[in-house]
Design a protein around this motif. Structure first.
Motif, short mmCIF file in Angstrom:
data_model
loop_
_atom_site.label_atom_id
_atom_site.label_comp_id
_atom_site.label_asym_id
_atom_site.label_seq_id
_atom_site.Cartn_x
_atom_site.Cartn_y
_atom_site.Cartn_z
N PRO A 90 0.82 -1.21 0.00
CA PRO A 90 0.00 0.00 0.00
C PRO A 90 0.86 1.27 0.00
CG PRO A 90 0.19 -0.84 2.23
CD PRO A 90 0.96 -1.80 1.34
N ARG B 197 -3.75 -3.07 11.23
CA ARG B 197 -4.44 -4.12 10.48
C ARG B 197 -5.53 -4.73 11.33
NH1 ARG B 197 0.22 -7.73 7.43
NH2 ARG B 197 1.22 -6.01 6.29
N ASN C 150 -7.70 -7.91 11.31
CA ASN C 150 -7.63 -9.20 10.63
C ASN C 150 -8.94 -9.97 10.74
OD1 ASN C 150 -4.59 -9.53 9.95
ND2 ASN C 150 -4.58 -8.80 12.07
N LYS D 53 -7.20 -8.69 1.17
CA LYS D 53 -6.03 -9.08 1.96
C LYS D 53 -6.43 -9.94 3.15
CE LYS D 53 -4.84 -4.72 2.75
NZ LYS D 53 -5.83 -4.01 1.93
N ASN D 54 -7.73 -10.01 3.40
CA ASN D 54 -8.24 -10.61 4.62
C ASN D 54 -7.73 -9.88 5.86
OD1 ASN D 54 -10.11 -12.57 3.63
ND2 ASN D 54 -8.35 -13.73 2.91
N TYR D 55 -7.28 -8.67 5.65
CA TYR D 55 -7.18 -7.71 6.75
C TYR D 55 -7.53 -6.36 6.16
CZ TYR D 55 -2.40 -6.60 5.04
OH TYR D 55 -1.32 -6.26 4.28
N PHE E 108 -5.54 2.27 16.80
CA PHE E 108 -4.82 2.77 17.99
C PHE E 108 -4.58 4.28 17.94
CE2 PHE E 108 -3.19 -1.75 17.67
CZ PHE E 108 -3.98 -2.22 18.71
N ASP F 7 -12.29 -11.86 16.92
CA ASP F 7 -11.10 -11.28 17.53
C ASP F 7 -10.27 -10.76 16.36
OD1 ASP F 7 -8.72 -10.66 18.65
OD2 ASP F 7 -8.36 -12.61 19.59
N ARG G 79 -7.54 -9.15 16.15
CA ARG G 79 -6.07 -9.21 16.24
C ARG G 79 -5.40 -7.98 15.62
NH1 ARG G 79 -7.48 -13.71 13.69
NH2 ARG G 79 -5.95 -13.44 12.03
N TYR G 80 -5.87 -6.83 16.07
CA TYR G 80 -5.29 -5.57 15.58
C TYR G 80 -3.80 -5.52 15.89
CZ TYR G 80 -10.00 -3.51 15.21
OH TYR G 80 -11.28 -3.22 14.87
N PHE G 81 -3.03 -5.04 14.95
CA PHE G 81 -1.63 -4.70 15.25
C PHE G 81 -1.17 -3.65 14.24
CE2 PHE G 81 1.22 -6.87 12.13
CZ PHE G 81 0.29 -7.60 11.42
N PRO G 82 -0.12 -2.90 14.56
CA PRO G 82 0.31 -1.80 13.68
C PRO G 82 0.74 -2.34 12.32
CG PRO G 82 1.36 -1.65 15.83
CD PRO G 82 0.68 -2.98 15.79
N PRO H 294 2.93 -2.79 9.27
CA PRO H 294 4.35 -2.51 9.06
C PRO H 294 4.67 -1.94 7.67
CG PRO H 294 3.94 -4.89 8.97
CD PRO H 294 2.62 -4.23 9.21
N ASP H 295 3.68 -1.86 6.80
CA ASP H 295 3.96 -1.40 5.43
C ASP H 295 3.81 0.11 5.26
OD1 ASP H 295 4.54 -3.91 4.34
OD2 ASP H 295 2.41 -4.36 4.06
N LEU H 296 3.14 0.76 6.21
CA LEU H 296 2.85 2.19 6.05
C LEU H 296 3.50 2.98 7.16
CD1 LEU H 296 -0.90 1.77 5.18
CD2 LEU H 296 0.78 2.85 3.68
#
Lengths: 489, 484
Positions: free
Chosen positions: A49, A78, A80, A88-90, A96, A273, A275-278, A280-282
């Motif tokens: 992206p 993301r 998920n 992307k399935n996310y 955050f 759930d 499973r949010y996380f930052p 890493p691509d942006l």
């Protein structure tokens, strides 16, 4: 026991940008399926992206329009989950560190009558964040097909505090939000095209309680009236349930606006759930004060601010302002006309409002012309000229309407039309006019007597003969003045 | 035929017309057909497309329009890097029949430099592994001992060069996947600073760690390759805006003496004595050249493996989600609805190690565990990076073994953890985003290559390559060929 409803809204609005949020593929509606795609949209292996700055511009503008604090930095996360419409399935979103914090929307509740302003309330917002839209599934008898044209379109999610009390309030909220975003150029907010979508969280509690009850999320509400109906339906359902001794289950329900029936889609136990996380691509986005300020300068006046200004500056009645503020081009036309009226503005402001909200709109409705076409035919200067002719007594209300129709048809200025059609009141010799008036009083002694006795309308019985004597061109204002002077003698 | 020569020498032969690009490619084709059934470095190749590229290169050369040192050079690409209209399998059943419709940025750049693409090279499935045993296409064998692994995950890239099938190759390195196979195959492998080389078009394993880099016979070869692929890419938001020097020219600009740090944590238990001795000899070489050798400490090294397998698997679990059988790739024919498509397709399409990492990553991101695992791991990752920053206050680069052991026997890792521990010396570089290079520094008594690792400062690849070149140009390990 009496119950009250507590409602929070989650409103998704597609942002108007030329291209998608994280790639150069075009945004659009109504194209052949899967034509607005590229490796990024389809989540091919290796695709990455890249942020479209225009989407950030638009959400900052959206945030400023509803009084949000714009964060100095926002980041991407993301979310998920697996679903065939999500390539992307996310989903890239801002869990955050959202870009717009807090904020509020001023709403107007329905008044006691159409021509009476309703109560205004301020609905606090929790946040607005930016995310990407998903594709669209089309279900057929034995298969489902997915169209990714919509996938990756910038989408803002606005979340209110649980601060609304009824379906009417929710409808009022969405109505002003839609107008504000449309007028700000943030989105076209066409709910039929899915450009604005709303979920409502509804709970009830005993009146006087401050605790929140168990909420039910109403999904798939694709018009403002469905939102209102679904909420009212759900309040009734929950109230009946609780009154029978039952308790509300936290769940997501689908409301069918056609049948007025809702059904459970899933309960809390099925909740994802994510499973949010930052992401890493942006990279994080830093918003400078200069950036914010330059966008703030592009924003229009908000509808209710405009209404207050029009009422205060021009003493316009609610009936006129409540038409103007929902239609930015029309209100802009009004403002332009008043400006052109110059020193005459105080006298002309209200007639201009009447002509625009009555005659211009009527003509638009009758001819099905677009507003741009109408403005091309009757630029504000022409309307100001027409209203000035009426004020000067050169045209009567009736002759003015005839001139107006001709203006709309030909695009000509009012004066040449009035000349051409011989509709102008003739500047009359004062002596001649006085003679006609004396003749009229003499010939209609009964009407004169009644007027003198206090029957105001009796004067009209005297004006007719005068106008007849002048072949319809006497200045009506002068006729009125002269008759009154003579009758008072 | 110059199939065993460094890129620089092959390039000179092309320039002197001693050989044509077509002849060179044909030699690689013949060699591949002769040996690759034993080596297993190739997943696929396209002779016609490669020959067309080679012919075009010869035409350019004839017209005096040669594009540079890579023009006409057969280069292999790890089969996780997209090449337009060519298969991209990632050595997975999941992508067995997938053809990429677009070029990765590194592919485009190599194309523009005139490289001839020879072969899609084997790897651990989706780059998850360090032996190329986790490949749905079968393992890659080490040309120096076919019973042993070539290393991984870029095992095919390393083995293909070592076996004389290509002149140079690209790999990817998430936790050591370029450096370790290079060390196992007597080659130079460079993992650039995170952000120096575009990741666009490279199937992602762990996005915050992945970097593309060259594998080649000499440091100078690697410098030429790096110059071709480095640089800002508007299609990769994590790629940096910076001037890219001519790394080959920079090799000769500054000749030490450098201050080199020896991290004491990299010489502890588990380090093979022959590897330790060879690395020590390399350190001694630098000392004799007048470099200052200083012991440094990277105190958080011991947490590297744990942190890596949390951060990398978390990102992996999300990156792998797109392989769902809906839009492309494998789809289970037994599936009956959407959820069934997901579960059956992924059960059939992914190998054991990929599934293990997806499950691990899903677990560490789960509600209730996120703070304890993922967030905590990110904090420790910051400490690991800080270790290096602190060390670079005293030294210009760090010197250490690449792998605790030389190439191990296939099948010798009985548990996943055993395999994971082999990444101990390479992982910190990825965690800290630093450039790391492995180069040959000797052989074991049984003839297995040994690599020494140099770790540089962010975006100081020119200096790192200069330091490496000082050693590499003074030794001729690269001349020692496998017996195939």
């Amino acid at each position: 026991m009496k119950y009250e409803a507590v409602i929070g809204l989650e409103v998704h609005i597609q942002l108007k940008t030329r291209t998608k949020m994280f790639t150069r593929a075009a945004s659009g509606y109504g194209h052949e399926p899967n034509t607005l795609t590229d490796p990024v949209v389809l989540a091919l292996p290796g695709a990455l992206p890249v942020l479209n700055k225009a989407a950030i511009d638009q959400i900052i503008r959206a945030g400023l329009l509803v009084n949000c604090r714009i964060a100095d930095e926002c980041r991407w996360d993301r979310k998920n989950y697996f679903y065939p419409d999500s390539p992307k399935n996310y989903q890239l979103t801002q869990q955050f560190a959202p870009i717009c914090l807090g904020g509020s929307v001023e709403i107007e509740l329905p008044g006691s009558a159409r021509n009476i302003m309703g109560e205004h309330k301020t609905i606090p917002l929790n946040r607005i964040h930016l995310e990407e839209d998903v594709g669209k599934l089309n279900h057929f008898a034995t298969e489902s097909l997915v169209d990714y044209n919509r996938a990756g379109t910038p989408l803002m999610e606005l979340v209110t505090e649980p601060a609304l009390a009824s379906g009417d309030e929710a409808a009022a909220f969405l109505t002003i939000l839609r107008a504000t975003m449309q007028q700000g150029g943030v989105s076209d907010c066409d709910m039929e095209k899915g450009q604005m979508r709303c979920d409502a969280n509804v709970s009830i509690r005993p009146v006087g309680s401050t605790a929140l009850g168990t909420k039910v999320e109403m999904k798939n509400l694709n018009s403002i009236s469905y939102v209102r109906d679904a909420i009212e339906h759900e309040i009734k359902r929950q109230t009946a349930l609780v009154e029978k001794g039952g308790s509300v289950v936290q769940e997501t329900r689908d409301y069918d606006g056609l049948t007025g029936v809702s059904q459970s889609l899933r309960t809390k136990e099925d909740a994802h759930d994510y499973r949010y996380f930052p992401d890493p691509d942006l990279m994080p986005v830093h918003v400078s004060a200069e950036w914010k300020n330059s966008l703030a300068a592009t924003l229009p006046e908000r509808p209710f601010d405009r209404q207050r200004r029009l009422m205060a500056d021009h003493n316009l009645p609610y009936t006129i302002t409540s038409v103007l503020i929902w239609d930015k081009p029309l209100a802009d036309y009004y403002d332009a006309a008043v400006k052109l009226a110059g020193p005459d503005a105080p006298a002309l402001a209200q007639p201009l409002g009447n002509w625009i909200t009555n005659d211009l709109l009527r003509e638009l409705g009758a001819t099905k012309a677009t507003f741009e076409e109408a403005v091309a035919k009757i630029p504000p200067a022409h309307l100001v000229a027409l209203v000035k002719l009426i004020a000067a007594g050169t045209l009567t209300t009736n002759t003015a309407k005839e001139v107006f129709a001709e203006m709309f048809a030909t695009g000509d200025a009012p004066e040449p039309i009035a000349d051409r059609k011989n509709l102008k009141a003739v500047p009359t010799d004062a002596n001649e006019l006085e003679q006609w008036c004396r003749d009229a009083i003499a010939a209609n002694a009964k009407a004169a007597e009644e007027f003198r006795a206090g029957k105001e309308s009796a004067i009209n019985g005297l004006k007719g003969p005068v106008m007849k004597a002048s072949k319809g061109k006497a200045n009506p204002k002068l006729v009125d003045e002269t008759l009154r002077r003579l009758l008072a003698e | 035929m110059p199939i065993n020569l460094p890129l620089t020498q092959v390039s000179s032969q092309l320039d002197s017309r001693a050989i044509s690009a077509v002849e060179l490619l044909q030699a690689c084709i013949d060699r591949t057909k002769a040996v690759d059934s034993r080596v297993g470095a190739f997943n696929s190749f396209d002779e016609a497309a490669a020959l067309a590229q080679a012919r075009a290169s010869d035409e350019r050369r004839a017209a005096g329009k040669t594009l540079g040192p890579l023009d006409g050079i057969p280069v292999g690409l790890k089969d996780i890097i997209s090449v337009k209209d060519q298969p991209l399998t990632a050595s997975s059943k999941m992508l067995a029949n997938y053809i990429s419709p677009y070029d990765a940025t590194v592919t485009r750049k190599l194309r523009e430099a005139g490289a001839v693409f020879w072969g899609r090279l084997n790897l651990d499935e989706f780059a998850m592994g360090s032996s190329t045993e986790n490949s749905a296409m079968g393992p890659t064998n080490n040309p120096y001992d076919l019973a042993r692994v070539a290393g991984g995950s870029s095992g095919g890239s390393a083995a293909a060069i070592a076996a004389g099938e290509v002149t140079a190759a690209l790999g990817t390195d998430t936790g050591g996947s370029i450096r370790q196979p290079a060390s196992f195959c007597n080659l130079v492998g460079l993992k650039p600073t995170y952000g120096l080389v575009s990741r666009y078009g490279v199937s992602a394993y762990a996005s915050s760690l992945d970097q593309v880099g060259p594998i080649a016979r000499t440091v100078e070869d690697a410098a030429i390759m790096l110059s071709a692929i480095a640089g800002h890419d508007p299609l990769d938001s994590t790629s940096i805006l910076a001037e890219i020097p001519d790394y080959r020219a920079a090799l000769h600009q500054k000749k030490g003496p450098w201050r080199l740090g020896v991290p004491k944590e990299y010489f502890g238990d588990g380090l093979d004595p022959e590897v330790a001795a060879a690395v020590q000899a390399a350190i001694n070489f630098y000392k004799n050249q007048g470099c200052e050798i200083r012991e440094v400490s990277l105190p958080h090294t011991e947490y590297g493996i744990a942190v890596y397998y949390i951060v990398a698997t978390a990102e992996c679990s999300s990156n792998m989600a797109r392989f769902d059988g809906i839009r492309y790739g494998h789809r289970s024919t037994a599936a009956t609805d959407a959820v069934d498509i997901y579960s059956k397709t992924r059960a059939e399409g992914f190998g054991e190690e990929v599934k293990r990492r997806i499950i691990l990553g899903t677990y560490v991101l789960s509600s209730g565990y996120y703070d304890a695992y993922y967030l905590r791991a990110q904090k420790v990752r910051t400490l690991i990076r800080q270790d290096f920053i602190d060390a670079y206050k005293q030294v210009d680069a760090i010197i250490a073994p690449t792998s605790p052991t030389p190439a191990f026997l296939k099948g010798s890792h009985k548990t996943p953890l055993e395999a994971y521990l082999g990444d101990i010396y390479t992982i910190g570089v990825n965690m800290a985003g630093l450039p790391g290079l492995s180069m040959p520094c000797g052989f074991t008594q049984t003839g297995l290559p040994i690599g020494v690792q140099l770790i540089g400062q962010p975006f100081k690849e020119a200096e790192l390559l200069s330091i490496a070149h000082a050693y590499d140009s003074a030794h001729d390990w690269a001349k020692r060929q496998p017996n195939l």
